[in-house]
Design a protein around this motif. Structure first.
Motif, PDB file in Angstrom:
ATOM      1  N   THR A  63       0.795  -1.232   0.000  1.00  0.00           N
ATOM      2  CA  THR A  63       0.000   0.000   0.000  1.00  0.00           C
ATOM      3  C   THR A  63       0.827   1.282   0.000  1.00  0.00           C
ATOM      4  N   THR A  81       0.419   6.349   1.797  1.00  0.00           N
ATOM      5  CA  THR A  81       0.275   4.989   2.309  1.00  0.00           C
ATOM      6  C   THR A  81      -1.199   4.737   2.569  1.00  0.00           C
ATOM      7  N   LEU A  82      -1.793   3.843   1.803  1.00  0.00           N
ATOM      8  CA  LEU A  82      -3.184   3.468   2.020  1.00  0.00           C
ATOM      9  C   LEU A  82      -3.275   2.676   3.324  1.00  0.00           C
ATOM     10  N   HIS A  83      -4.300   2.961   4.133  1.00  0.00           N
ATOM     11  CA  HIS A  83      -4.376   2.228   5.394  1.00  0.00           C
ATOM     12  C   HIS A  83      -5.761   1.699   5.737  1.00  0.00           C
ATOM     13  N   ARG A  85      -9.512   0.541   3.930  1.00  0.00           N
ATOM     14  CA  ARG A  85     -10.347   0.400   2.735  1.00  0.00           C
ATOM     15  C   ARG A  85     -11.788   0.733   3.097  1.00  0.00           C
ATOM     16  N   TRP A  91     -10.158   4.505  -0.439  1.00  0.00           N
ATOM     17  CA  TRP A  91      -9.257   4.235   0.681  1.00  0.00           C
ATOM     18  C   TRP A  91      -8.985   5.516   1.446  1.00  0.00           C
ATOM     19  N   ALA A  93      -5.854   7.348   3.400  1.00  0.00           N
ATOM     20  CA  ALA A  93      -4.412   7.273   3.244  1.00  0.00           C
ATOM     21  C   ALA A  93      -3.710   8.309   4.101  1.00  0.00           C
ATOM     22  N   CYS A 123      -6.256   8.279  -9.160  1.00  0.00           N
ATOM     23  CA  CYS A 123      -7.316   8.551  -8.197  1.00  0.00           C
ATOM     24  C   CYS A 123      -7.576  10.046  -8.092  1.00  0.00           C
ATOM     25  N   ASP A 133      -5.992  12.506   7.588  1.00  0.00           N
ATOM     26  CA  ASP A 133      -6.143  11.436   6.608  1.00  0.00           C
ATOM     27  C   ASP A 133      -6.819  11.974   5.349  1.00  0.00           C
ATOM     28  N   GLU A 135      -9.002  10.922   1.880  1.00  0.00           N
ATOM     29  CA  GLU A 135      -9.785   9.906   1.175  1.00  0.00           C
ATOM     30  C   GLU A 135      -9.483   9.997  -0.316  1.00  0.00           C
TER      31      GLU A 135
END
Length: 355
Positions: A63, A81-83, A85, A91, A93, A123, A133, A135
């Motif tokens: 990720t 860094t995707l964290h 879902r 996601w 991130a 994206c 964070d 989205e």
């Protein structure tokens, strides 16, 4: 409890940047009131026929992403860094420089040159949370997204490793357990990194029953404890599942006087979440935010194999609950003096629960 009770002096060179080879050649410290040196490959000699050993079979997905943000024809580098879902194409991130991102910005992630992949993962920024964070909503969804992520992303190594060297292709294998099968983690259940097929067969030959649970390790495992008292710490939540077959095997072992050994704090936290007040483990599925500190009464787990953890971390608090704070402070002092390697790619310990 005061968080500073869990502090200790750890030099940076004690944090392992690469694992040893082979995996089961890592050192292993036995802590049963005293400290004894061993190696991971000797694990079967400390277990008995009829014991149950539980592994977390979550699989880390790559990720960590590098790309460019495009706005009004101007490009700027982006590291994410995707964290979490949220949907098949959405996601949450962590993004370096998140404050510079605007809603509706377009981001195109691409693979490193070493991967030799020309495809991109595109994206749009669809929400900015107060927590910082971001989205991201991707052009691809479901299996198509997963396939592209595998091609473009890299392993999300912990910051104490990633801050000292570049992630590379070797980490795609090193930062994955040999038995990983359920995709969804953004961090590895690192005690399991020590296991080889040969070691697992040796456990079976000893008569130890191998069972699996799934806990998708989240990014909160790396978050520092920023409060002064453990009562004020908000533990992260992670999704997990314990099957009926695994629960039945654990309960049968206990009824017959045998022991439950958890590989990793993730397995332990999940089993303790699934156990009732009588120590019976039940089939379980859901989110757990169990936070284990000294004073916690363990309901099911008898032994714990785990790596060495960082000062003032929730994981050091957990092992201190398992063995006693003074015991673990002494064990970690011994480990540091005897050149044990710490954290994700480091050495292991085998802990016996204090009675």
């Amino acid at each position: 409890m005061r968080v500073d009770l869990f502090d200790f002096n750890l030099l940076a060179d004690r944090i392992a940047l690469r694992p040893v080879e082979p995996r089961d050649a890592a050192k292993m410290l036995l802590v049963d009131g005293t400290c004894k040196d061993s190696v991971v490959s000797n694990l079967p000699s400390f277990l008995r026929a009829g014991d149950v050993i539980v592994f977390n079979d979550t699989k880390v997905i790559p990720t960590q992403l590098q790309g460019v943000r495009i706005r009004n024809g101007v490009a700027a580098g982006v590291s994410a860094t995707l964290h979490t879902r949220l949907a098949s194409n959405r996601w949450l991130a962590f993004v370096k420089g998140a404050k510079k991102l605007h809603l509706n910005d377009l981001i195109s992630f691409s693979a490193s040159i070493s991967k030799g992949v020309d495809e991109t993962l595109d994206c749009q920024v669809t929400r900015k949370q107060e927590t910082g964070d971001i989205e991201l909503t991707f052009d691809l969804a479901g299996a198509a997204f997963d396939e592209r992520l595998m091609a473009v992303g890299t392993m999300p190594l912990p910051p104490y490793i990633a801050g000292k060297r570049q992630t590379d292709e070797k980490d795609m294998d090193d930062y994955q357990t040999a038995y990983a099968r359920e995709q969804g983690a953004v961090a590895a259940p690192t005690a399991g990194l020590h296991f080889t097929d040969e070691l697992m067969q040796a456990l079976r030959d000893k008569g130890v029953l191998l069972k699996f649970v799934t806990l998708h390790v989240g990014p909160g495992t790396f978050l520092p404890v920023k409060v002064e008292d453990t009562e004020d710490h908000q533990m992260h939540s992670e999704w997990g599942v314990v099957s009926q077959a695994t629960a039945d095997a654990i309960n049968k072992a206990h009824q017959e006087g045998n022991r439950l050994i958890c590989v990793g704090t993730t397995s332990l936290r999940l089993i303790e979440s699934a156990a009732n007040s009588d120590g019976q483990v039940e089939a379980w599925e859901g989110d757990t935010d169990i936070f284990i500190t000294p004073g916690y009464r363990f309901k099911a787990v008898d032994m714990l194999m785990t790596n060495f953890h960082l000062p003032k971390s929730t994981l050091f608090m957990l092992v201190s609950a398992f063995c006693g704070l003074e015991t673990m402070r002494s064990a970690y002092e011994y480990a540091i003096e005897n050149q044990y390697r710490f954290y994700s790619y480091g050495d292991a310990s085998l802990l016996y629960r204090q009675t």
